[in-house]
Structures are given as C-alpha cells and as structure tokens.
Scaffold this active site. Structure first.
Site, short mmCIF file in Angstrom:
data_model
loop_
_atom_site.label_atom_id
_atom_site.label_comp_id
_atom_site.label_asym_id
_atom_site.label_seq_id
_atom_site.Cartn_x
_atom_site.Cartn_y
_atom_site.Cartn_z
N HIS A 396 14.66 14.37 47.70
CA HIS A 396 14.70 13.01 47.28
C HIS A 396 15.66 12.07 47.84
CE1 HIS A 396 14.18 10.08 44.26
NE2 HIS A 396 14.00 10.76 43.23
N ASP A 400 11.26 8.65 47.75
CA ASP A 400 11.21 8.32 46.34
C ASP A 400 9.68 8.79 46.22
OD1 ASP A 400 13.84 7.10 46.02
OD2 ASP A 400 13.03 5.39 46.66
#
Length: 425
Positions: A396, A400
């Site tokens: 992450h 995204d």
C-alpha cells in the site's frame, strides 16, 4: 605483496553470506578463478573464485561464520612464517565480520538468554559458536581458542564438550524459557534449522516489516482456457515433454496487465526516497522444493516470450531449482512474482511480498462450480464452469486499492476473453 580476498557482492540485494566450507588451506597455491570457498547467501549457495594468483597465507574467518559484503576472507602471499595476519589486521577482519549487534559481552548474553556462561569477557564469537556454548552451558573462559588471534571456533566448543570438561553449574532459579522447554511433551524432538528455512524465515519477517501488506482478490471464469487446454494437452505433452497447465496462461495475462499498470512492476524504497519503475518484466515464479522450502525462479524479460515459450521456461526453471543446478541469475532480479498455490488445491491465499517487489499474485485452484450466466436477452441460467480465484498481495505504500483491482480485473478480462487458440497454433 599481500593480497586480501574480500566477501564479494553476490546480487544487488545481498548484504552478507555464511562461510560453508573452505576449499583451500594455508600453504596452498591458487590461481586466479580457482574456487577457494563455498558461501551461502539468502539467494543461493555458491563457490567463490579467487580474484588473484598466489599462496594462501591466512584464512581470516571460520567455517560457519556470517560476514558482510566487503569483509576480509583470505590472505594471499602474506608473511609465510605466520599462519595469521598481524593482530591489527585480524582485529579489523573480526570487526567487519560480525554485525554490530552480535559483538556483545558474554555477560549480556547471560542476561538475555538466562544461560550460565561465566565471567564477563569481550570475546567476539560467531552466532553458531555462541549458540552452541549457550545450549551446553559452557564456561568460555575454560575453552582454549585455536582460531585466528585465539578466537574460539565451533570445533573448540565441540572438543571441549566431548572431553567431558567441567561446565558451569545451572542456577537454582529456572528461567521462563527453561520452564517452557520443560513443559514440552516428552516425545518432542528438535534439530537445527536448515539454511534454506532460516533464509526463508528471515526474508518473510523482513518483508512483513518493510511493506504495508494488503490482499485483494477476484474470481475468474477459466472455461475458455480449459476448453482449449483440454483440446491441446495431449499433443502439447507429446511435443514438449511436460504438461500444459493454467500457469502459462495466467503468466502471459499478467505480463499484459503489467504493461498496462507499470506501477505494479516497480520497487519502492522509502528510506532512500526512490520509487523505481522497471523497463523489463522479470517474472518470478515461486517453486516448491519438495516441501523443504521455496525458491523464486526468475524468468528474465518474460514479456519477450510466447505462451509456449513461457510454459517451457517455467518448466525448465522449476526443474533447475528442484535439482539444485541453478545459479544466482536464476533466483535473483525478479520485478513481479507469481505463487502457484493452486497446484496444491488452494482456495484463497494471501502470500508475502517477495522483496523488493511491490506485489505478488497467488493463483488458486480451478474447479467446476455452478455459475450464473446472463444471456443476451437478459435471462439468467446456471451452468457448470471452471472457475478459480486470483489473489494479489500488494504494498500500500506504492499504490492504492484502485490500481490493485484494475490490475486484477485486467488479468481476468484477458483470461476470459482472449483468443488463446492463436498462441497454440
């Protein structure tokens, strides 16, 4: 003139190696490129050739020691009247060889491990020697070191134990660690962790501590792939000598998706403030070594292969890894990794990212399942189709969830709707 052989850089991410076995002894004559020792790294076990020609005058590290890249290993053409280098050079080699956190006083080891190792001394010991002494309650001050500069080696500890020499008495108070051991069932057996298992453990923990792991999955209808695979699998195996599995189809669809979403084919270094996008797609394929561990084989420039070429390359690389006939190029440099858990009948897996990649794809088992099919007129029906999950573990920090899902759906769309027959004709 004295020449020092140092620990080489065996791959861009390799920072240290363990000395497995010396192939030369003091007094041996070696030529340039002659193998002088075997080293184990977190990537591969390999022989190291000599960069110089000369006579071995000193071995600066012991078998079993872990040293950093650049550490002094061996001296050629030094003082032939001495089996070791000067005290200053020896101390320097020992300082380099041991990570900072490993050079601790014996008294500190006692405090952490509650092991009765005697008085405080500044002995510099390899992790192997320290562990062996601690497990057998050896008073290190009673052991005579035969290594360079009087260093205590593993052989010294083993000889001390075999001789039946007096060890330090165990304290009356039982530590929590000892209580835990005593509470284990009587039929519990134990043994040393293998080098491969240790490397896997270290790499997995490091990856979890490095990347912000998130897992996303989609379901794929493989019916069109299965129809084509069933049609060609017999002739394919006769022609190539190995089976046509789902993995080459998934790999090729993944390569196409990586071209669309290059951020998934990148490396992310927060400490150096660098996000590197790779121009080549070097596909890593996780290979099970007969339940003894995993290695990731690298298919370099995988985007240059056809479906048949990928299938052949995957088969060849897997065989090399299982036979142990691989070299460093075969297990390093991947930019994206696929873990083929479906071959072991998985349903959904959340694999750990293979550093320095930013994502890893898990292929799950393909099974016949009831699926709702919508006709062109909008009516629904239930059909039996070959379906399976694809799961992506991604970092992450690098991108995204929208990118992760777009990437996965791109793979799914290609698997479900591509005309794969052209690839096999």
């Amino acid at each position: 003139m004295s020449q020092i052989v140092t620990m080489p850089q065996l791959g861009e991410t390799v920072t240290e190696g363990t000395i497995l076995r010396w192939l030369v002894q003091v007094g041996d004559e070696v030529k340039e490129d002659d193998p002088i020792l075997e080293i184990s790294t977190d990537k591969v076990d390999t022989e190291v050739p000599s960069p110089f020609t000369g006579q071995v005058t000193s071995l600066l590290v012991e078998e079993g020691e872990t040293v950093e890249v650049g550490a002094s290993l061996l001296e050629l053409d030094g003082d032939s009247n001495s089996s070791s280098v000067s005290e200053e050079a020896s101390n320097e080699a020992e300082t380099v060889n041991e990570p900072v956190e490993e050079v601790v006083e014996v008294e500190e080891i006692v405090e952490v491990e509650s092991s009765p190792v005697a008085k405080s001394t500044n002995l510099k010991l390899s992790p192997v020697v320290r562990k062996l002494a601690s497990e057998n309650n050896v008073d290190l001050e009673q052991v005579t070191g035969t290594g360079s500069g009087g260093r205590i080696t593993r052989k010294d500890i083993e000889s001390f134990i075999t001789s039946g020499s007096k060890t330090v008495q165990k304290p009356k108070e039982v530590s929590s660690q000892q209580k835990e051991k005593q509470a284990q069932p009587a039929n519990t057996s134990s043994g040393e962790i293998s080098r491969l298992r240790r490397r896997i453990a270290e790499n997995m923990v490091m990856s979890k501590q490095t990347s912000a792991h998130v897992m996303t999955s989609v379901e794929v209808d493989y019916e069109n792939v299965e129809i084509l695979r069933s049609k060609h699998k017999k002739s394919f195996k006769e022609e190539n000598g190995f089976s046509l599995t789902y993995l080459p189809f998934i790999s090729l669809a993944t390569i196409y998706a990586l071209r669309e979403y290059p951020v998934v084919n990148s490396s992310f270094d927060l400490d150096k403030n660098i996000h590197s996008f790779h121009s080549n797609i070097n596909l890593g394929i996780a290979v099970d070594l007969n339940q003894e561990g995993l290695l990731v084989g690298t298919l370099r420039e995988a985007d240059s292969f056809s479906l048949k070429g990928l299938a052949r390359k995957i088969s060849d690389t897997s065989s090399k890894l299982r036979e142990g006939s691989y070299d460093l190029d075969d297990v390093s440099g991947s930019t994206f990794t696929i873990s083929n858990n479906g071959s072991f009948n998985s349903f959904l897996t959340s694999p750990i990212i293979n550093q320095p990649n930013v994502a890893i794809l898990s292929t799950e088992s393909v099974k016949k399942r009831p699926v709702v099919i919508e006709a062109q007129d909008g009516t629904d029906s239930i059909a039996i189709r070959h379906t399976g999950m694809l799961s992506l573990t991604w970092d992450h920090r690098a991108f995204d969830g929208s990118v992760a899902l777009l990437f996965l759906n791109s793979i799914r769309e290609k698997l479900e709707n591509s005309d794969w027959s052209q690839e096999l004709n």
